[in-house]
Motif scaffolding. Sequence first.
Motif, mmCIF file in Angstrom:
data_model
loop_
_atom_site.group_PDB
_atom_site.id
_atom_site.type_symbol
_atom_site.label_atom_id
_atom_site.label_comp_id
_atom_site.label_asym_id
_atom_site.label_seq_id
_atom_site.Cartn_x
_atom_site.Cartn_y
_atom_site.Cartn_z
ATOM 1 N N LEU A 134 6.485 -4.100 6.200
ATOM 2 C CA LEU A 134 4.918 -3.759 6.527
ATOM 3 C C LEU A 134 4.562 -2.564 6.449
ATOM 4 O O LEU A 134 3.485 -2.028 5.811
ATOM 5 C CB LEU A 134 4.581 -4.613 7.760
ATOM 6 C CG LEU A 134 5.071 -5.979 8.200
ATOM 7 C CD1 LEU A 134 4.444 -6.547 9.413
ATOM 8 C CD2 LEU A 134 4.366 -7.083 6.928
ATOM 9 N N SER A 135 5.177 -1.690 7.019
ATOM 10 C CA SER A 135 4.730 -0.120 7.139
ATOM 11 C C SER A 135 4.866 0.296 5.685
ATOM 12 O O SER A 135 4.040 1.276 5.267
ATOM 13 C CB SER A 135 5.777 0.598 8.097
ATOM 14 O OG SER A 135 6.835 0.624 7.626
ATOM 15 N N LEU A 136 5.587 0.067 4.882
ATOM 16 C CA LEU A 136 5.818 0.531 3.595
ATOM 17 C C LEU A 136 4.744 0.001 2.663
ATOM 18 O O LEU A 136 4.189 0.618 1.876
ATOM 19 C CB LEU A 136 7.277 -0.017 3.055
ATOM 20 C CG LEU A 136 8.544 0.581 3.357
ATOM 21 C CD1 LEU A 136 9.682 -0.143 2.788
ATOM 22 C CD2 LEU A 136 8.419 2.322 3.221
ATOM 23 N N ALA A 137 4.342 -1.362 2.939
ATOM 24 C CA ALA A 137 3.142 -1.583 2.156
ATOM 25 C C ALA A 137 1.866 -1.017 2.432
ATOM 26 O O ALA A 137 1.032 -0.750 1.773
ATOM 27 C CB ALA A 137 2.952 -3.237 2.510
ATOM 28 N N PRO A 190 1.572 -0.853 15.179
ATOM 29 C CA PRO A 190 2.769 -0.356 15.174
ATOM 30 C C PRO A 190 3.861 -0.879 14.337
ATOM 31 O O PRO A 190 4.431 -2.013 14.746
ATOM 32 C CB PRO A 190 3.294 -0.250 16.644
ATOM 33 C CG PRO A 190 2.520 -1.651 17.520
ATOM 34 C CD PRO A 190 1.156 -1.747 16.365
ATOM 35 N N LEU A 191 4.279 -0.430 13.097
ATOM 36 C CA LEU A 191 5.049 -1.093 12.321
ATOM 37 C C LEU A 191 6.331 -0.520 12.067
ATOM 38 O O LEU A 191 6.846 -0.827 11.363
ATOM 39 C CB LEU A 191 4.213 -0.997 10.865
ATOM 40 C CG LEU A 191 2.767 -1.674 11.002
ATOM 41 C CD1 LEU A 191 2.469 -1.526 9.494
ATOM 42 C CD2 LEU A 191 2.990 -3.134 11.284
ATOM 43 N N GLN A 192 6.901 0.425 13.033
ATOM 44 C CA GLN A 192 8.311 0.789 13.054
ATOM 45 C C GLN A 192 8.975 0.137 14.094
ATOM 46 O O GLN A 192 8.526 -0.088 15.003
ATOM 47 C CB GLN A 192 8.297 2.296 13.272
ATOM 48 C CG GLN A 192 7.755 3.097 11.943
ATOM 49 C CD GLN A 192 7.778 4.834 12.625
ATOM 50 O OE1 GLN A 192 7.583 4.949 13.806
ATOM 51 N NE2 GLN A 192 7.849 5.435 11.431
ATOM 52 N N VAL A 204 -1.831 5.822 0.318
ATOM 53 C CA VAL A 204 -1.826 6.903 -0.686
ATOM 54 C C VAL A 204 -2.115 6.619 -2.118
ATOM 55 O O VAL A 204 -2.171 7.329 -3.101
ATOM 56 C CB VAL A 204 -0.255 7.508 -0.677
ATOM 57 C CG1 VAL A 204 0.189 7.605 0.609
ATOM 58 C CG2 VAL A 204 0.646 6.260 -1.302
ATOM 59 N N CYS A 205 -2.663 5.226 -2.371
ATOM 60 C CA CYS A 205 -3.159 4.956 -3.565
ATOM 61 C C CYS A 205 -4.452 5.699 -4.166
ATOM 62 O O CYS A 205 -5.363 5.763 -3.509
ATOM 63 C CB CYS A 205 -3.467 3.313 -3.775
ATOM 64 S SG CYS A 205 -3.657 3.142 -5.380
ATOM 65 N N ARG A 206 -4.252 6.566 -5.060
ATOM 66 C CA ARG A 206 -5.203 7.566 -5.412
ATOM 67 C C ARG A 206 -6.558 6.935 -6.215
ATOM 68 O O ARG A 206 -7.309 7.642 -6.312
ATOM 69 C CB ARG A 206 -4.610 8.600 -6.299
ATOM 70 C CG ARG A 206 -3.604 9.318 -5.656
ATOM 71 C CD ARG A 206 -3.217 10.767 -6.554
ATOM 72 N NE ARG A 206 -4.574 11.392 -7.064
ATOM 73 C CZ ARG A 206 -4.428 12.400 -7.794
ATOM 74 N NH1 ARG A 206 -3.258 12.702 -8.281
ATOM 75 N NH2 ARG A 206 -5.392 13.252 -7.904
#
Length: 435
Positions: free
Chosen positions: A78-81, A67-69, A87-89
């Motif tokens: 952390l949640s942004l990382a 739970p990173l929020q 999402v990295c394709r």
Amino acid sequence: MAPKDPLLGTLKVCVLNLQSDGEAVTDTNPHLASCCELIELVLRKGLQQPVLSLVQRDYWQCFEQLPLQDACGRFSALSLALEQSRVCRKLLSSQGRGRYLLRLALSRKVLAQFISHLLHTPRVLEWYSPVKSILRNEEFMEPFMSLLLVLTHMEFKLDMENCSFLDESWVLPVCEVYEVVPCREVGMVLRYLSGRVFVLELTPGGQADVDGYIRPGDIIDEINGTSLRNSKCGQAGVVMSRLKGCPLSIRVLRWRAHDGTVYRPLVKLLRALRTENPALQLGPASSQQSAVTERRPSPSQCLHDGRIVYIVQYLGRVNIGMFGGKEVLQNAIPQVLQKNLPSKEVLLDMKETHLTCTDRNSKKNLFQHHYPEISCVGRFSQPDYTIFAFCVADTPDPTQSTGFCCVALKAGTIKECEEIVSRIAIGFKHTEWFV
């Protein structure tokens, strides 16, 4: 005597090796891959697999469950990382995403926070065996966290775009960017194999062949930010046709590793390419590339950022009116010479998209022109065949145009003069030129 874990002992040596240089850690550091692999082994040690699931659990799934929020629902660093990794394709597996996240956490100095957050999330920590896992052993966790804190205080400058092989390997290929000016065609024959776009050969006389930057066997990883990882046949052509007439920024993965040997994850694929195409020659893309990379500069040349820069004489410039075609050069060059201006020794640097001229003594930038600005280029027919010139708009502001000007220079030899004229002309295909 306190118990010791061999993984932690080896990791400590690796961290000390990373520290020894005292500089920022980059992808070329020989200890980086080993350090990341040891952290990965620690995160996998004692990780138990679910009984009724067909999907094998990896440490990536552990991070996904954190739970990173914060209490207000805002996203933390952390949640942004984690989201950037998700999402990295270019990543197709949990292993690849986990490795990307570890590299990203090192770059952003948050790896210790990730592990600390995992340790304070009981429902995730329960996935680890209390007997085998380092994460559930209090005596091991203290030295492990200490090592992570040391890494947090180090500077990591990693190329996060070079991640297409993280699914297979911690050791990454050499990654470079090829800038292409607008042209009719780049001139590459491509082969799609295992979701990767290989350069099979170069069209003789095409832009890629002339530039000598791409070599057969290299991989086209992305074009103008569009990833070609796991692409279908013809996808690169679709992307290029959509960008027709625009400058291209092509991210290239080299078939040679940093040490000059074949990049190991490509060995089987290159062998398959050679089986299909026995004539495939891995190496420099053209004779020009061989000349640029292997020959030593002549007395009238020097190296700058790995490129050969010409040492020439700047003779001057003159306004030639409203017409800048190649026909004016034979009259415009004498006009420059009639001024009898003292010549300057300059460095002429012809890059992928533009050329620059710098005073060799004062280092002052005399001029810079992108190739599309040049209307014509040519060599003086007589009496001195080493003099060449090109025409450009006399002012960068088209609303206040005062016509064209002719810029004249003198090369060291006739051969060098012809070479410079050809390279300027090829910089933008519809530029008029003659030798």
